[in-house]
Design an enzyme around this catalytic site. Structure first.
Site, mmCIF file in Angstrom:
data_model
loop_
_atom_site.group_PDB
_atom_site.id
_atom_site.type_symbol
_atom_site.label_atom_id
_atom_site.label_comp_id
_atom_site.label_asym_id
_atom_site.label_seq_id
_atom_site.Cartn_x
_atom_site.Cartn_y
_atom_site.Cartn_z
ATOM 1 N N CYS A 107 0.832 -1.205 0.000
ATOM 2 C CA CYS A 107 0.000 0.000 0.000
ATOM 3 C C CYS A 107 0.869 1.258 0.000
ATOM 4 O O CYS A 107 0.604 2.212 -0.741
ATOM 5 C CB CYS A 107 -0.910 -0.024 1.223
ATOM 6 S SG CYS A 107 -2.008 1.377 1.347
ATOM 7 N N CYS A 205 -4.373 -2.144 5.740
ATOM 8 C CA CYS A 205 -4.233 -0.786 5.224
ATOM 9 C C CYS A 205 -5.466 -0.362 4.428
ATOM 10 O O CYS A 205 -5.831 -1.008 3.443
ATOM 11 C CB CYS A 205 -2.989 -0.728 4.340
ATOM 12 S SG CYS A 205 -2.672 0.865 3.586
#
Length: 372
Positions: A107, A205
């Site tokens: 991410c 995330c």
């Protein structure tokens, strides 16, 4: 408090505003340094966007309140397509292959420091971006930039940022990396920021807090199978190897076994061919220990990496104690790592991140374990 790049005063910085305390204080500190600060809130997940699971609306509300308090603009952007294509599909593929990935690292690589940086450049004309990560950057006299561990050892997030390029680090500012977490909250409270006592986010995330097995089961069909001891005795059933990781102790459902000692059971291996979860007693079971590992998909912040035979330290998971090790390159993209002492629960699919003192050198993905 350490100053942040006073020579760049007046430059435009786009701060990734998450609605949390770290990004809130980052924006405030940069304003104090004389930067022209604007915020950018990212939404990166569309599915199950409801009150039970998704706090995106609440986070946006908090981010807007902080920006209003500081008197800065807040922009919004939706990176859901980029997140799905470049992060979530990788996450699912790794679990399907029986490995344990770290989506936060991907991410950061694909969203926070790529899609975000591109948007800040192309749309908002930024000189820098800034995030609320607990890391530091150091600009050297020779023009190179290094990424350093955060001052707060308990919050240091360099493990999650090892995939950043030299160029990305050079374009990024990390104001709270110079501070302890309690100092960040104290600053937020003193400035009257609504986020000063907001709980730190955990979970995957951008996907947030949810029951992991239930969530993963929405995308990958579970394949139940046997739980066996290292000696081959069947002692239970698992709901799917993808839900288990090496070194796992909780949630195995095999307590109170006859003819066993009182030592807790741990996952010591996953037999993908037979769909069998292998367990053993004790946190230092021989099947759980590794003398080293092979690491591939290498990435070095300075592009060069450490020299052959270097004796440095590595982390094979977040918040782990530094592990002294020696490196040997097998080819340009594969590294043999030998630990000074055996290490428990090294997990294929996770990241190995290397350090020379306070400098984060980079790392790669754990591919195979070296045992015996």
């Amino acid at each position: 408090m350490t100053s942040i790049e006073p020579t760049h005063t007046g430059k435009k910085v786009i701060v990734g505003m998450s609605g949390g305390v770290d990004s809130s204080v980052s924006a405030y500190l940069l304003m104090q340094q004389g930067y022209q600060v604007e915020g950018l809130f990212m939404k990166n997940w569309e599915e199950d966007d409801n009150d039970e699971y998704c706090a995106a609306a609440e986070d946006l509300k908090d981010a807007q309140a902080v920006c209003d308090k500081l008197g800065i603009k807040l922009h919004t952007v939706n990176f859901a397509a980029e997140y799905w294509d470049n992060v979530f599909e990788y996450f699912l593929a790794e679990y399907k292959a029986g490995r344990t990935p770290n989506p936060d690292i991907m991410c950061n690589k694909e969203i926070k420091f790529k899609a975000f940086l591109d948007f800040a450049d192309d749309i908002l004309d930024a000189d820098y971006i800034a995030m609320g990560h607990y890391v530091r950057r150091r600009d050297n006299a020779d023009g190179t930039t290094q990424m350093l561990r955060g001052v707060d050892n308990n919050k240091d997030q360099s493990y999650f940022l090892y995939t950043l390029s030299h160029e990305q680090v050079a374009r990024s500012l990390f104001p709270v990396g110079e501070l302890e977490k309690h100092e960040v909250r104290e600053i937020a409270k003193k400035m009257g920021l609504i986020t000063h006592d907001k709980k730190d986010s955990t979970g995957i995330c951008f996907i947030g807090e949810r029951k992991f097995t239930e969530f993963l089961g929405n995308y990958l069909p579970a394949q139940p199978g046997n739980i066996e001891t290292a000696e081959g005795e069947i002692i239970g059933k698992h709901q799917g190897l993808m839900y288990q990781t090496l070194g796992q102790r909780k949630g195995l459902g095999i307590g109170g076994m006859k003819n066993s000692n009182d030592d807790p059971w741990y996952v010591v291996d996953k037999d993908l061919k037979r769909n069998v979860l292998v367990v053993g007693q004790g946190g230092h079971h021989p099947r759980l220990m590794s003398n080293g590992m092979l690491v591939n998909q290498l990435h070095w912040v300075d592009r060069k990496g450490p020299a052959e035979g270097s004796q440095i330290v590595v982390k094979t998971r977040y918040r782990q104690q530094d592990i002294p090790c020696t490196l040997t390159y097998l080819d340009d993209n594969t590294l043999k790592v030998v630990f000074d002492e055996p290490v428990a629960a090294v997990t294929p699919g996770q990241s190995a991140v290397f350090y020379d003192g306070e400098v984060c050198l980079g790392g790669g993905i754990i591919d195979q374990l070296i045992r015996g």
